[in-house]
Design a protein around this motif. Structure first.
Motif, PDB file in Angstrom:
ATOM      1  N   VAL A 139      48.013   8.719 -52.070  1.00  0.00           N
ATOM      2  CA  VAL A 139      48.772   8.835 -53.430  1.00  0.00           C
ATOM      3  C   VAL A 139      49.938   9.883 -53.042  1.00  0.00           C
ATOM      4  N   ILE A 167      45.481   2.633 -53.448  1.00  0.00           N
ATOM      5  CA  ILE A 167      46.278   3.047 -54.341  1.00  0.00           C
ATOM      6  C   ILE A 167      46.114   2.711 -55.834  1.00  0.00           C
ATOM      7  N   ARG A 168      45.807   1.227 -55.767  1.00  0.00           N
ATOM      8  CA  ARG A 168      45.531   0.535 -56.995  1.00  0.00           C
ATOM      9  C   ARG A 168      44.434   1.250 -57.834  1.00  0.00           C
ATOM     10  N   LEU A 171      45.522   4.991 -58.871  1.00  0.00           N
ATOM     11  CA  LEU A 171      46.397   5.099 -60.031  1.00  0.00           C
ATOM     12  C   LEU A 171      45.598   4.924 -61.496  1.00  0.00           C
ATOM     13  N   LEU A 174      43.850   7.819 -62.124  1.00  0.00           N
ATOM     14  CA  LEU A 174      44.781   8.962 -62.502  1.00  0.00           C
ATOM     15  C   LEU A 174      44.795   8.971 -63.794  1.00  0.00           C
ATOM     16  N   ARG A 175      45.588   7.703 -64.309  1.00  0.00           N
ATOM     17  CA  ARG A 175      46.231   7.339 -65.488  1.00  0.00           C
ATOM     18  C   ARG A 175      44.914   7.730 -66.890  1.00  0.00           C
ATOM     19  N   LEU A 178      44.676  11.537 -66.819  1.00  0.00           N
ATOM     20  CA  LEU A 178      45.680  12.270 -67.402  1.00  0.00           C
ATOM     21  C   LEU A 178      45.708  11.984 -69.137  1.00  0.00           C
TER      22      LEU A 178
END
Lengths: 180, 239
Positions: A139, A167-168, A171, A174-175, A178
């Motif tokens: 990432v 990556i999938r 992410l 991560l979302r 956050l």
């Protein structure tokens, strides 16, 4: 960033109306930061110069598309510069051999920025820290240096399919981290 | 691909911002983005999440040649001159020869003169004195386009005074405004040499012309969908 978001928004609005003087002002206020972004991603001054030039041509032509309700003017400009720089990287196909290790680069950025944005950056860093090492690296290499899936696969010595799923998943995690 | 799945949309938005989409997928995604505000919001959310990294980038002054290249590519050099001219002169007089303001502006730069000359020769027979139907200016009063009619002609020619910065992703569309309602008149070429010819009968006796920025091929709705960049009142016909 010391530039007032409202000033940039206003300059962008005037640019949309064909005001060349406002456009020149907009360049003066933002080119340094945007050039910094282009250089970090591409690692090459010449490519960054071309990307910056292309970006401002796009800004002049598309200024009317900017919608202040959707986000800050600077974010819009950064997105254009990122796209132009990555486009050029993809077209050239070759990359500089070495980068600063991405975790290190991020830590350095986070320690320098004492503003509210710095706090956002540290929150992002904390969430990235929760990812496993290789997916996190994928990432970061992609965002900081514009590596493609194929380049990531070479860099991390795994198949492209693995890069895609790292990556999938990263992410998505991560979302959630956050947004929580 | 099924773009209705929320998971997929979320994934695509994230990968778009991360920059790892293959170029062709990216182009397709960008087209989708232009018409899908919900997706645009998701992209914006991702930009906000990653944005702090770029905001923290160390500023670095680009060499002067970058700005000079931008100015040259967009032909901005002559724009301030035209703007000053427009500010000094209210462009209100009707008639080709009577329009002193137009002549002053036109003679300001050799490029403008050449453009008008090409326009004049292409469109109008020199023996029939043309008259100005409208001058279309931007928000600052900077005249960008002109509509002319040759004596005894049923057609109006509309072209820019100098080449207008444009791109293949957008088109300039001309509208007649009467009683507040726009009627489409056609797509304009951004160079002076290729005027749009419009039936004079399509213009209202009292009203205005306007030019908006539309998708290639023109407004899909029959009404302006993009920003209106130039407007100009239709000048009264000379007796």
């Amino acid at each position: 960033m010391t530039e007032s978001p409202l000033l940039l928004q206003e300059l962008l609005r005037k640019t949309a109306n064909g005001d060349a003087a406002a456009f020149a002002q907009l360049y003066k206020h933002t080119a340094g930061k945007l050039f910094g972004v282009a250089i970090r991603i591409s690692g090459r001054g010449e490519l960054a110069e071309d990307a910056l030039q292309e970006s401002f041509v796009t800004v002049w032509q598309r200024a009317a598309d900017y919608d202040p309700m959707r986000g800050a003017a600077m974010s819009w400009l950064i997105a254009i510069v990122r796209n132009c720089t990555i486009d050029r990287l993809r077209r050239q196909g070759t990359r500089p051999e070495s980068h600063t290790a991405p975790e290190e680069a991020l830590a350095r950025l986070a320690s320098v920025d004492k503003t509210e944005r710095g706090a956002d950056l540290r929150a992002l860093q904390a969430c990235l820290d929760e990812l496993e090492e290789s997916p996190r690296r994928a990432v970061l290499l992609a965002y900081l240096y514009g590596l493609s899936r194929e380049e990531l696969a070479v860099n991390l010595a795994v198949p492209v399919g693995t890069v895609k799923s790292w990556i999938r998943r990263s992410l998505d995690r991560l979302r959630r981290c956050l947004d929580s | 691909m099924n773009y209705d799945s929320p998971e997929l949309r979320e994934q695509l938005a994230a990968e778009y911002v991360l920059g790892t989409m293959p170029p062709l997928v990216r182009r397709r995604f960008e087209r989708l983005l232009a018409t899908d505000p919900e997706l645009a919001r998701e992209v914006e959310d991702w930009r906000t999440r990653f944005g702090p990294i770029d905001y923290a980038a160390a500023a670095q002054e680009p060499p002067e040649r970058v700005w000079l290249a931008v100015e040259r590519r967009l032909a901005l050099g002559s724009a301030p001159v035209m703007q000053q001219a427009a500010a000094r002169q209210g462009v209100t007089r009707q008639g080709w020869l009577g329009s002193l303001a137009f002549w002053r502006i036109a003679t300001l730069t050799a490029a403008a003169v050449a453009a008008v000359a090409i326009f004049y020769l292409t469109v109008l027979t020199p023996s029939s004195p043309p008259s100005v139907v409208a001058i279309l200016s931007d928000d600052h009063g900077d005249p960008g386009w002109i509509a002319l009619r040759g004596a005894g002609r049923n057609e109006i020619a509309v072209a820019p005074i100098r080449a207008v910065a444009g791109d293949s992703g957008h088109a300039f569309e001309l509208w007649a405004i009467a009683g507040g309602t726009p009627h489409p008149l056609g797509l304009l070429a951004p160079e002076p040499g290729h005027p749009l010819m419009v039936q004079a009968a399509l213009l209202p006796a009292d009203g205005a012309l306007a030019i908006s920025v539309e998708p290639p091929g023109g407004s899909p709705t029959g009404l302006p969908t993009g920003p209106v960049r130039y407007t100009g009142k239709l000048l009264p016909r000379e007796p």
